[in-house]
Design a protein around this motif. Sequence first.
Motif, mmCIF file in Angstrom:
data_model
loop_
_atom_site.group_PDB
_atom_site.id
_atom_site.type_symbol
_atom_site.label_atom_id
_atom_site.label_comp_id
_atom_site.label_asym_id
_atom_site.label_seq_id
_atom_site.Cartn_x
_atom_site.Cartn_y
_atom_site.Cartn_z
ATOM 1 N N ILE A 56 0.897 -1.254 -0.213
ATOM 2 C CA ILE A 56 0.052 0.252 0.056
ATOM 3 C C ILE A 56 0.806 0.950 0.403
ATOM 4 O O ILE A 56 0.830 2.009 -0.534
ATOM 5 C CB ILE A 56 -0.908 0.240 1.142
ATOM 6 C CG1 ILE A 56 -2.283 -0.911 0.843
ATOM 7 C CG2 ILE A 56 -2.096 1.530 1.491
ATOM 8 C CD1 ILE A 56 -3.021 -1.212 1.947
ATOM 9 N N LEU A 57 2.111 1.633 0.809
ATOM 10 C CA LEU A 57 2.550 2.483 0.835
ATOM 11 C C LEU A 57 3.842 2.585 -0.356
ATOM 12 O O LEU A 57 3.728 3.478 -0.835
ATOM 13 C CB LEU A 57 3.673 2.757 2.004
ATOM 14 C CG LEU A 57 2.994 2.362 3.638
ATOM 15 C CD1 LEU A 57 3.813 1.578 4.309
ATOM 16 C CD2 LEU A 57 2.549 3.654 3.506
ATOM 17 N N THR A 58 3.594 1.416 -1.074
ATOM 18 C CA THR A 58 4.635 1.385 -2.689
ATOM 19 C C THR A 58 3.661 1.599 -3.774
ATOM 20 O O THR A 58 3.916 2.409 -4.260
ATOM 21 C CB THR A 58 5.147 0.172 -2.676
ATOM 22 O OG1 THR A 58 5.830 -0.645 -1.442
ATOM 23 C CG2 THR A 58 6.047 -0.011 -4.289
ATOM 24 N N ALA A 59 2.474 1.942 -3.537
ATOM 25 C CA ALA A 59 1.168 2.528 -4.264
ATOM 26 C C ALA A 59 1.188 3.145 -4.358
ATOM 27 O O ALA A 59 1.474 3.818 -4.788
ATOM 28 C CB ALA A 59 -0.173 1.870 -3.936
ATOM 29 N N GLU A 60 1.332 4.203 -2.913
ATOM 30 C CA GLU A 60 1.268 5.298 -2.905
ATOM 31 C C GLU A 60 1.944 6.237 -2.941
ATOM 32 O O GLU A 60 1.730 6.999 -3.787
ATOM 33 C CB GLU A 60 0.581 5.835 -1.257
ATOM 34 C CG GLU A 60 -1.075 5.305 -0.399
ATOM 35 C CD GLU A 60 -1.480 6.154 -1.226
ATOM 36 O OE1 GLU A 60 -2.064 6.918 -1.930
ATOM 37 O OE2 GLU A 60 -2.801 5.100 -1.346
ATOM 38 N N GLY A 61 3.187 5.916 -2.576
ATOM 39 C CA GLY A 61 4.733 6.714 -3.382
ATOM 40 C C GLY A 61 4.747 6.637 -4.536
ATOM 41 O O GLY A 61 4.841 7.396 -5.196
ATOM 42 N N GLU A 62 4.086 5.885 -5.573
ATOM 43 C CA GLU A 62 4.298 5.310 -7.391
ATOM 44 C C GLU A 62 2.922 6.423 -7.189
ATOM 45 O O GLU A 62 3.162 7.680 -8.423
ATOM 46 C CB GLU A 62 3.697 3.874 -7.416
ATOM 47 C CG GLU A 62 5.100 3.256 -7.036
ATOM 48 C CD GLU A 62 4.927 1.750 -7.683
ATOM 49 O OE1 GLU A 62 4.080 1.141 -8.079
ATOM 50 O OE2 GLU A 62 6.216 1.437 -7.549
ATOM 51 N N LYS A 63 1.978 5.893 -6.831
ATOM 52 C CA LYS A 63 0.940 7.469 -7.137
ATOM 53 C C LYS A 63 1.495 8.592 -7.170
ATOM 54 O O LYS A 63 1.446 9.645 -8.220
ATOM 55 C CB LYS A 63 -0.488 6.928 -6.345
ATOM 56 C CG LYS A 63 -1.619 8.320 -6.517
ATOM 57 C CD LYS A 63 -2.830 8.031 -5.507
ATOM 58 C CE LYS A 63 -3.576 8.863 -5.968
ATOM 59 N NZ LYS A 63 -4.641 8.340 -4.987
ATOM 60 N N GLN A 64 1.777 9.252 -5.752
ATOM 61 C CA GLN A 64 2.396 10.611 -5.485
ATOM 62 C C GLN A 64 3.185 11.060 -6.372
ATOM 63 O O GLN A 64 3.771 12.088 -7.145
ATOM 64 C CB GLN A 64 2.894 10.787 -4.090
ATOM 65 C CG GLN A 64 2.085 10.768 -3.141
ATOM 66 C CD GLN A 64 0.106 11.825 -3.161
ATOM 67 O OE1 GLN A 64 1.340 12.972 -3.944
ATOM 68 N NE2 GLN A 64 -0.415 11.195 -2.316
ATOM 69 N N SER A 65 4.728 10.178 -6.945
ATOM 70 C CA SER A 65 5.664 10.101 -7.598
ATOM 71 C C SER A 65 4.914 10.525 -9.032
ATOM 72 O O SER A 65 5.550 11.816 -10.136
ATOM 73 C CB SER A 65 6.594 9.201 -7.784
ATOM 74 O OG SER A 65 7.757 9.051 -9.014
ATOM 75 N N ALA A 66 4.079 9.429 -9.573
ATOM 76 C CA ALA A 66 3.350 10.185 -11.211
ATOM 77 C C ALA A 66 2.609 11.010 -11.035
ATOM 78 O O ALA A 66 2.810 11.597 -12.359
ATOM 79 C CB ALA A 66 2.337 8.833 -11.166
ATOM 80 N N ILE A 67 2.048 11.845 -10.301
ATOM 81 C CA ILE A 67 0.875 12.838 -9.830
ATOM 82 C C ILE A 67 2.260 13.945 -10.086
ATOM 83 O O ILE A 67 2.049 14.643 -10.353
ATOM 84 C CB ILE A 67 0.449 13.220 -8.306
ATOM 85 C CG1 ILE A 67 -0.893 12.237 -8.767
ATOM 86 C CG2 ILE A 67 0.367 13.848 -8.292
ATOM 87 C CD1 ILE A 67 -1.492 11.897 -7.744
ATOM 88 N N LEU A 68 3.277 14.103 -8.926
ATOM 89 C CA LEU A 68 4.280 14.840 -9.222
ATOM 90 C C LEU A 68 4.835 14.971 -10.721
ATOM 91 O O LEU A 68 5.220 16.239 -11.616
ATOM 92 C CB LEU A 68 5.317 14.928 -7.908
ATOM 93 C CG LEU A 68 4.982 15.006 -6.751
ATOM 94 C CD1 LEU A 68 5.785 14.215 -5.370
ATOM 95 C CD2 LEU A 68 4.209 16.790 -6.013
#
Length: 294
Positions: free
Chosen positions: A199-211
């Motif tokens: 979950i944390l990895t997916a959240e990080g990838e999501k935030q990275s993609a958004i940024l």
Amino acid sequence: MIAVIVLVVVAVVVVVALWKTVRIVPQAQAGLVERLGRYQRTLSPGVALLVPFVDRLRPLIDLREQVVSFQPQPVITEDNLVVSIDTVLYFQITDPKAATYEVQNYIQAIEQLTVTTLRNVIGGMQLEESLTSRDQINGQLRGVLDEATGKWGIRVNRVEIKAIDPPLTIKDAMEKQMRADRDKRAAILTAEGVKQSQILTAEGEKQSAILKAEGQRQALQLQAEGQSKAIGEVFKAIHEGDADPKLLAYQYLQMLPQIAQGESNKVWIIPSEITQALSRLGEALPGSSGETKS
């Protein structure tokens, strides 16, 4: 000679009489005095005087709290399993007279009463309940023993169960069950950890993609704004310089090689303005068809 013997006998009698007359009772102990075989009084700690050859002092009784550990007793539970229970009893004598005359051997009497009460209490419990209900068992034992030993002049302060040992086969089964429960909890914790990590990895990838998308959007926006400003500046310069069609045609010809540099540019789309500028440029060049005709 006879007088000496008489004096010796008298001295011995006096010493024995004094020894039987004066008695010392230590602290935290009590003595029972019987006169001609009948209870006469209870001696408290200190010096006491007795009537020699008439009063008899029974063995002293300890008034301190006493601890008795009984041998492990086999007890059958409600589910027909034999367990071995080891108990410890804490009691104190409050009435030396009752403890002496109301029961023959109060230690043995307390032990037998404890065993009987323990079998009654454990007999109404399942094995698992008996293993986890020591406080309840201790309370029931203490209540029954204190009530029964009250008439003996004994106060039961507390009863403690040192150990409850089930059969070896039951121990093995319980150990296997406990091991399986620990393995189950470990697997659950591991799965929860993996889940949280994913979950944390997916959240990080999501935030990275958004940024990244936000950065690209801002970069494109800034690039478009720059191009728009550049085009505006060029357009302004051209209008302020009052460029004629010949100059514009010449600029179009300079831009054609840059358009053809890309590998993906297989098809060229030439605006009508370029063709018009080229025709005007051709007319302006010397030796063109227009001059020949003229």
